[in-house]
Design a protein around this motif. Structure first.
Motif, PDB file in Angstrom:
ATOM      1  N   ASP A 173       0.811  -1.222   0.000  1.00 34.66           N
ATOM      2  CA  ASP A 173       0.000   0.000   0.000  1.00 34.66           C
ATOM      3  C   ASP A 173       0.846   1.274   0.000  1.00 34.66           C
ATOM      4  O   ASP A 173       0.322   2.370   0.158  1.00 34.66           O
ATOM      5  CB  ASP A 173      -0.927   0.030   1.221  1.00 34.66           C
ATOM      6  CG  ASP A 173      -2.099  -0.935   1.089  1.00 34.66           C
ATOM      7  OD1 ASP A 173      -2.407  -1.342  -0.047  1.00 34.66           O
ATOM      8  OD2 ASP A 173      -2.702  -1.262   2.118  1.00 34.66           O
ATOM      9  N   GLU A 174       2.155   1.147  -0.184  1.00 34.90           N
ATOM     10  CA  GLU A 174       3.029   2.319  -0.113  1.00 34.90           C
ATOM     11  C   GLU A 174       2.660   3.385  -1.147  1.00 34.90           C
ATOM     12  O   GLU A 174       2.626   4.577  -0.837  1.00 34.90           O
ATOM     13  CB  GLU A 174       4.485   1.900  -0.282  1.00 34.90           C
ATOM     14  CG  GLU A 174       5.444   3.001   0.066  1.00 34.90           C
ATOM     15  CD  GLU A 174       6.864   2.493   0.207  1.00 34.90           C
ATOM     16  OE1 GLU A 174       7.763   3.322   0.016  1.00 34.90           O
ATOM     17  OE2 GLU A 174       7.062   1.307   0.487  1.00 34.90           O
ATOM     18  N   ALA A 175       2.373   2.979  -2.374  1.00 40.14           N
ATOM     19  CA  ALA A 175       1.995   3.946  -3.414  1.00 40.14           C
ATOM     20  C   ALA A 175       0.679   4.627  -3.049  1.00 40.14           C
ATOM     21  O   ALA A 175       0.516   5.827  -3.269  1.00 40.14           O
ATOM     22  CB  ALA A 175       1.890   3.255  -4.770  1.00 40.14           C
ATOM     23  N   ARG A 176      -0.253   3.867  -2.504  1.00 42.05           N
ATOM     24  CA  ARG A 176      -1.529   4.456  -2.087  1.00 42.05           C
ATOM     25  C   ARG A 176      -1.308   5.456  -0.965  1.00 42.05           C
ATOM     26  O   ARG A 176      -1.916   6.522  -0.941  1.00 42.05           O
ATOM     27  CB  ARG A 176      -2.504   3.365  -1.649  1.00 42.05           C
ATOM     28  CG  ARG A 176      -3.831   3.909  -1.184  1.00 42.05           C
ATOM     29  CD  ARG A 176      -4.973   3.056  -1.696  1.00 42.05           C
ATOM     30  NE  ARG A 176      -6.263   3.548  -1.258  1.00 42.05           N
ATOM     31  CZ  ARG A 176      -6.929   4.530  -1.826  1.00 42.05           C
ATOM     32  NH1 ARG A 176      -6.424   5.149  -2.878  1.00 42.05           N
ATOM     33  NH2 ARG A 176      -8.102   4.918  -1.374  1.00 42.05           N
ATOM     34  N   ALA A 177      -0.429   5.139  -0.018  1.00 41.74           N
ATOM     35  CA  ALA A 177      -0.127   6.058   1.081  1.00 41.74           C
ATOM     36  C   ALA A 177       0.449   7.362   0.535  1.00 41.74           C
ATOM     37  O   ALA A 177       0.053   8.453   0.962  1.00 41.74           O
ATOM     38  CB  ALA A 177       0.843   5.408   2.061  1.00 41.74           C
ATOM     39  N   ALA A 178       1.350   7.264  -0.427  1.00 42.38           N
ATOM     40  CA  ALA A 178       1.950   8.467  -1.026  1.00 42.38           C
ATOM     41  C   ALA A 178       0.893   9.291  -1.754  1.00 42.38           C
ATOM     42  O   ALA A 178       0.878  10.529  -1.662  1.00 42.38           O
ATOM     43  CB  ALA A 178       3.073   8.066  -1.983  1.00 42.38           C
ATOM     44  N   ARG A 179      -0.010   8.624  -2.458  1.00 38.25           N
ATOM     45  CA  ARG A 179      -1.081   9.346  -3.166  1.00 38.25           C
ATOM     46  C   ARG A 179      -2.000  10.061  -2.179  1.00 38.25           C
ATOM     47  O   ARG A 179      -2.360  11.224  -2.382  1.00 38.25           O
ATOM     48  CB  ARG A 179      -1.886   8.364  -4.023  1.00 38.25           C
ATOM     49  CG  ARG A 179      -3.098   8.980  -4.714  1.00 38.25           C
ATOM     50  CD  ARG A 179      -3.765   8.008  -5.662  1.00 38.25           C
ATOM     51  NE  ARG A 179      -5.149   8.218  -5.949  1.00 38.25           N
ATOM     52  CZ  ARG A 179      -5.784   9.347  -6.178  1.00 38.25           C
ATOM     53  NH1 ARG A 179      -5.156  10.481  -6.124  1.00 38.25           N
ATOM     54  NH2 ARG A 179      -7.071   9.392  -6.448  1.00 38.25           N
ATOM     55  N   LEU A 180      -2.377   9.389  -1.108  1.00 37.81           N
ATOM     56  CA  LEU A 180      -3.250  10.023  -0.106  1.00 37.81           C
ATOM     57  C   LEU A 180      -2.549  11.197   0.558  1.00 37.81           C
ATOM     58  O   LEU A 180      -3.175  12.235   0.819  1.00 37.81           O
ATOM     59  CB  LEU A 180      -3.705   8.992   0.929  1.00 37.81           C
ATOM     60  CG  LEU A 180      -4.657   7.921   0.414  1.00 37.81           C
ATOM     61  CD1 LEU A 180      -4.872   6.826   1.464  1.00 37.81           C
ATOM     62  CD2 LEU A 180      -5.991   8.525  -0.015  1.00 37.81           C
TER      63      LEU A 180
END
Length: 195
Positions: A173-180
């Motif tokens: 979920d690292e990419a999702r965390a960066a997007r959020l």
């Protein structure tokens, strides 16, 4: 005149003890990040290259070790806020510190809760207050510069980033965390002037 062997031995023992403590905290940080706050204390001692007795001489229980790890990481996180305040633009300092805070929150998930639950009556570590103070420092500078919304509070930012960390706990979920976080940073910016 002969040298007193006891006089030279004490500083060497203190240095060894300090180094062992530092190795234990570093190993505990890695093991807790991999396996959570319930990780094996023997595994931590092995990774640090010391015996369990050495671990328990420095940290008599799990809570004292969790406290040391969390305190060390929070000090580093808050020091980062000061470094960024002194070296980066207000807007960049805010973005970079929130990125560091998100990484911290994702890596150390569950440690604060484990501290609260482990031993009733133990002195609490006020992690939240220290982190909010660091957020207030970088946010306040961005607000004075006009690059961050005036109605945003440090508590708002800490809660938003903590929510991102909790909702993106899996490694993938690292990419999702960066997007959020990018969305939070966009919302944190002051409205364009004259618009």
């Amino acid at each position: 005149m002969t040298a007193d062997p006891d006089r030279n031995a004490a500083p060497a023992r203190r240095t060894d003890a300090r180094l062992n403590r530092e190795r234990l905290v570093a190993a505990a940080e890695e093991v807790f990040a991999e396996a959570g706050p319930g990780a094996s204390l023997n595994a931590i001692a092995r990774r640090a290259g010391v015996g369990p007795g050495t671990l328990y001489r420095h940290f008599p229980n799990r809570q004292s070790l969790l406290t040391a790890v969390l305190t060390d990481r929070i000090r580093a996180l808050c020091a980062r806020a000061g470094e960024l305040r002194d070296t980066a633009s207000p807007d960049e300092a805010l973005a970079r510190w929130l990125t560091a805070f998100l990484a911290h929150a994702r890596a150390h998930r569950g440690m604060g809760s484990a501290l609260l639950l482990d031993e009733p009556g133990a002195p609490p570590v006020d992690c939240h207050r220290v982190i909010v103070d660091a957020a207030r420092d970088v946010l306040g500078r961005a607000q004075r510069d006009g690059s961050a919304r005036a109605d945003l509070t440090a508590e708002d930012l800490v809660q938003l980033v903590t929510g991102i960390a909790l909702s993106t706990m899996r490694g993938e979920d690292e990419a999702r965390a960066a997007r959020l976080l990018d969305l939070v940073l966009d919302a944190a910016h002051a409205a364009p002037r004259g618009g």
